[in-house]
Design a protein around this motif. Sequence first.
Motif, PDB file in Angstrom:
ATOM      1  N   LEU A  23       0.821  -1.208   0.000  1.00 15.32           N
ATOM      2  CA  LEU A  23       0.000   0.000   0.000  1.00 15.32           C
ATOM      3  C   LEU A  23       0.856   1.259   0.000  1.00 15.32           C
ATOM      4  O   LEU A  23       0.532   2.233  -0.675  1.00 15.32           O
ATOM      5  CB  LEU A  23      -0.952   0.007   1.200  1.00 15.32           C
ATOM      6  CG  LEU A  23      -1.881   1.226   1.306  1.00 15.32           C
ATOM      7  CD1 LEU A  23      -2.736   1.370   0.051  1.00 15.32           C
ATOM      8  CD2 LEU A  23      -2.761   1.120   2.544  1.00 15.32           C
ATOM      9  N   GLY A  24       1.924   1.267   0.778  1.00 17.07           N
ATOM     10  CA  GLY A  24       2.805   2.436   0.802  1.00 17.07           C
ATOM     11  C   GLY A  24       2.285   3.580   1.638  1.00 17.07           C
ATOM     12  O   GLY A  24       2.760   4.718   1.527  1.00 17.07           O
ATOM     13  N   ALA A  25       1.286   3.302   2.486  1.00 17.41           N
ATOM     14  CA  ALA A  25       0.706   4.323   3.355  1.00 17.41           C
ATOM     15  C   ALA A  25       0.059   3.611   4.535  1.00 17.41           C
ATOM     16  O   ALA A  25      -0.174   2.396   4.503  1.00 17.41           O
ATOM     17  CB  ALA A  25      -0.325   5.163   2.609  1.00 17.41           C
ATOM     18  N   GLU A  26      -0.256   4.380   5.575  1.00 11.31           N
ATOM     19  CA  GLU A  26      -0.965   3.812   6.720  1.00 11.31           C
ATOM     20  C   GLU A  26      -2.230   4.615   6.982  1.00 11.31           C
ATOM     21  O   GLU A  26      -2.208   5.849   7.007  1.00 11.31           O
ATOM     22  CB  GLU A  26      -0.088   3.802   7.969  1.00 11.31           C
ATOM     23  CG  GLU A  26      -0.744   3.095   9.154  1.00 11.31           C
ATOM     24  CD  GLU A  26       0.218   2.849  10.281  1.00 11.31           C
ATOM     25  OE1 GLU A  26       0.811   1.733  10.322  1.00 11.31           O
ATOM     26  OE2 GLU A  26       0.411   3.760  11.122  1.00 11.31           O
ATOM     27  N   GLN A  27      -3.327   3.886   7.174  1.00  9.11           N
ATOM     28  CA  GLN A  27      -4.633   4.503   7.368  1.00  9.11           C
ATOM     29  C   GLN A  27      -5.191   4.168   8.753  1.00  9.11           C
ATOM     30  O   GLN A  27      -5.000   3.058   9.251  1.00  9.11           O
ATOM     31  CB  GLN A  27      -5.624   4.008   6.309  1.00  9.11           C
ATOM     32  CG  GLN A  27      -5.149   4.092   4.882  1.00  9.11           C
ATOM     33  CD  GLN A  27      -5.025   5.515   4.380  1.00  9.11           C
ATOM     34  OE1 GLN A  27      -5.576   6.451   4.963  1.00  9.11           O
ATOM     35  NE2 GLN A  27      -4.286   5.703   3.290  1.00  9.11           N
ATOM     36  N   GLU A  28      -5.891   5.127   9.316  1.00 10.24           N
ATOM     37  CA  GLU A  28      -6.631   4.922  10.563  1.00 10.24           C
ATOM     38  C   GLU A  28      -8.096   5.239  10.286  1.00 10.24           C
ATOM     39  O   GLU A  28      -8.432   6.348   9.860  1.00 10.24           O
ATOM     40  CB  GLU A  28      -6.103   5.836  11.661  1.00 10.24           C
ATOM     41  CG  GLU A  28      -6.868   5.750  12.971  1.00 10.24           C
ATOM     42  CD  GLU A  28      -6.353   6.733  14.011  1.00 10.24           C
ATOM     43  OE1 GLU A  28      -7.186   7.374  14.679  1.00 10.24           O
ATOM     44  OE2 GLU A  28      -5.116   6.865  14.148  1.00 10.24           O
ATOM     45  N   LEU A  29      -8.973   4.261  10.513  1.00  7.23           N
ATOM     46  CA  LEU A  29     -10.380   4.398  10.154  1.00  7.23           C
ATOM     47  C   LEU A  29     -11.269   4.102  11.349  1.00  7.23           C
ATOM     48  O   LEU A  29     -11.109   3.075  12.017  1.00  7.23           O
ATOM     49  CB  LEU A  29     -10.714   3.439   9.010  1.00  7.23           C
ATOM     50  CG  LEU A  29     -12.175   3.361   8.556  1.00  7.23           C
ATOM     51  CD1 LEU A  29     -12.674   4.710   8.049  1.00  7.23           C
ATOM     52  CD2 LEU A  29     -12.339   2.286   7.474  1.00  7.23           C
ATOM     53  N   GLY A  30     -12.216   5.000  11.616  1.00 10.13           N
ATOM     54  CA  GLY A  30     -13.213   4.763  12.650  1.00 10.13           C
ATOM     55  C   GLY A  30     -14.364   3.948  12.101  1.00 10.13           C
ATOM     56  O   GLY A  30     -14.848   4.200  10.995  1.00 10.13           O
ATOM     57  N   MET A  31     -14.837   2.978  12.895  1.00  7.02           N
ATOM     58  CA  MET A  31     -15.911   2.082  12.456  1.00  7.02           C
ATOM     59  C   MET A  31     -16.991   2.007  13.525  1.00  7.02           C
ATOM     60  O   MET A  31     -16.703   1.883  14.729  1.00  7.02           O
ATOM     61  CB  MET A  31     -15.343   0.682  12.186  1.00  7.02           C
ATOM     62  CG  MET A  31     -14.309   0.620  11.064  1.00  7.02           C
ATOM     63  SD  MET A  31     -15.028   0.781   9.432  1.00  7.02           S
ATOM     64  CE  MET A  31     -15.663  -0.881   9.182  1.00  7.02           C
TER      65      MET A  31
END
Length: 319
Positions: free
Chosen positions: A256-264
């Motif tokens: 991916l080359g990136a880091e994501q933080e997602l609220g669920m």
Amino acid sequence: MAVQKQYAHYVKPMLIKEPPKGLYPEKRVWMEAKDMEGFNAHFSFGFIKEPTNYIHPMEGAIVHPFDELLVFEGTDSAGSMLDLNGEVSVELGEEREEYVFNKPTVVLIPKGMPHGAMKVRKVKKPIAHYTIGLAPAYSASPIKVNDVKSKGNKYQKYVKKMITTVAEKAPEAEGRMSNVIGRDGIMRPAKAGVGPGNGDQIVWLYGDDLEGFNINFTWGFYSQCGKWHRGGESHYHPEAEILCFVGSDFNDLNYLGAEQELGMGKEMERHVFNTSTCVVCPGGFPHLPLITRWVDKPYYFFVICLSGEHASPWTETEE
């Protein structure tokens, strides 16, 4: 001790596997409803890195008992997303009408319409190719078509440029973020202030762009850190959607080359991932905020939503 998260089952690593026999010559992302908590569609994704004689199918012609979309997109995030950097042809109908395009394009395949092998004639830079089938699982049947190609244009309406339009008279037009669409048909939400982590360039097509197919979907280039939406914390959609994050390493579909933080969920339970990921959002399920924590290399993101429109009410405005 690891904390058990309530919504972890909605955050899926991309499944990379051999596609059904006779479709593509190599492995690609392939996910069906059984892999996505019952999401009522299936999709595949991969990169085309060199000219190839015939894909989907690799020979002959086929029909499906569902509507299908075949998407071809450029990958040069330093340039314009309206450049395909290649040339593709596809045969449609029993008449084998051939259509050739060199701009990002989606080919619509209504259920029951024969379509023949697609030929990737030229590749200057890798092409992103993804398919969307509006059924839980893939199925196809071979079909006899004419021996000679037709020069007609009966099926021209099914070959669409990947470009964002504004439905000026539609009541939903405001919800389509029409204020961030440039004259060139590219949306630039990060630059327009939607949120610093949002897209550098996006195209978004809806049902009225797609001959009434009950779907809306996107393709976008992303490279910045930060929150994607300043307008609120969490929203939902009446219909189910999936959020697809893929990287720009054309030889590694896991990257991916990136880091994501997602609220669920209503609790905004946090989930963090840094490999290619598919996030399932059932109809009515709150999600966001989405925050890009770091980026090593520009990446791609696309949404597939099972509706011709994309209503996105903020949950906090309804409390």
